[in-house]
Design a protein around this motif. Sequence first.
Motif, short mmCIF file in Angstrom:
data_model
loop_
_atom_site.label_atom_id
_atom_site.label_comp_id
_atom_site.label_asym_id
_atom_site.label_seq_id
_atom_site.Cartn_x
_atom_site.Cartn_y
_atom_site.Cartn_z
N GLN A 21 0.85 -1.19 0.00
CA GLN A 21 0.00 0.00 0.00
C GLN A 21 0.88 1.24 0.00
OE1 GLN A 21 -2.43 0.77 3.56
NE2 GLN A 21 -4.10 1.23 2.15
N GLU A 27 -3.43 3.58 -2.06
CA GLU A 27 -3.80 2.62 -3.11
C GLU A 27 -3.09 1.29 -2.84
OE1 GLU A 27 -6.02 1.59 -6.33
OE2 GLU A 27 -5.96 3.64 -5.58
N TRP A 29 -1.61 -2.46 -4.11
CA TRP A 29 -1.01 -3.09 -5.29
C TRP A 29 -0.59 -4.50 -4.91
CZ3 TRP A 29 -1.72 -0.21 -9.42
CH2 TRP A 29 -1.88 1.16 -9.23
N GLN A 30 -0.97 -5.46 -5.75
CA GLN A 30 -0.58 -6.85 -5.52
C GLN A 30 0.45 -7.26 -6.57
OE1 GLN A 30 -3.67 -9.83 -5.86
NE2 GLN A 30 -2.54 -11.22 -4.55
N PRO A 36 7.68 -3.99 -4.91
CA PRO A 36 7.89 -2.87 -5.82
C PRO A 36 9.36 -2.64 -6.19
CG PRO A 36 6.95 -2.14 -3.72
CD PRO A 36 7.02 -3.61 -3.69
N TRP A 41 9.90 -0.58 -9.62
CA TRP A 41 8.98 0.56 -9.47
C TRP A 41 9.74 1.73 -8.87
CZ3 TRP A 41 3.24 -0.16 -7.87
CH2 TRP A 41 2.62 -1.05 -8.75
N CYS A 44 4.74 5.67 -7.60
CA CYS A 44 3.42 5.07 -7.38
C CYS A 44 2.58 5.36 -8.62
CB CYS A 44 2.76 5.67 -6.14
SG CYS A 44 1.05 5.14 -5.93
#
Length: 53
Positions: A21, A27, A29-30, A36, A41, A44
């Motif tokens: 999160q 938000e 994210w799975q 991430p 990543w 976000c």
Amino acid sequence: MDEQESGCVMELVDDEHNVYQCSRCRELWQFEADGPEENSWQFCPACGRGIRR
């Protein structure tokens, strides 16, 4: 400091299902594998803030 520049942290909220999160926009994210950082990543996707490590 601009809110966009202050960044966010992706917090692991469900270890069993690998769900993270964003600490700023909340938000969820799975990830199928890893998290991430391992999936490269840098921002976000929901709020656009840079992810702090």
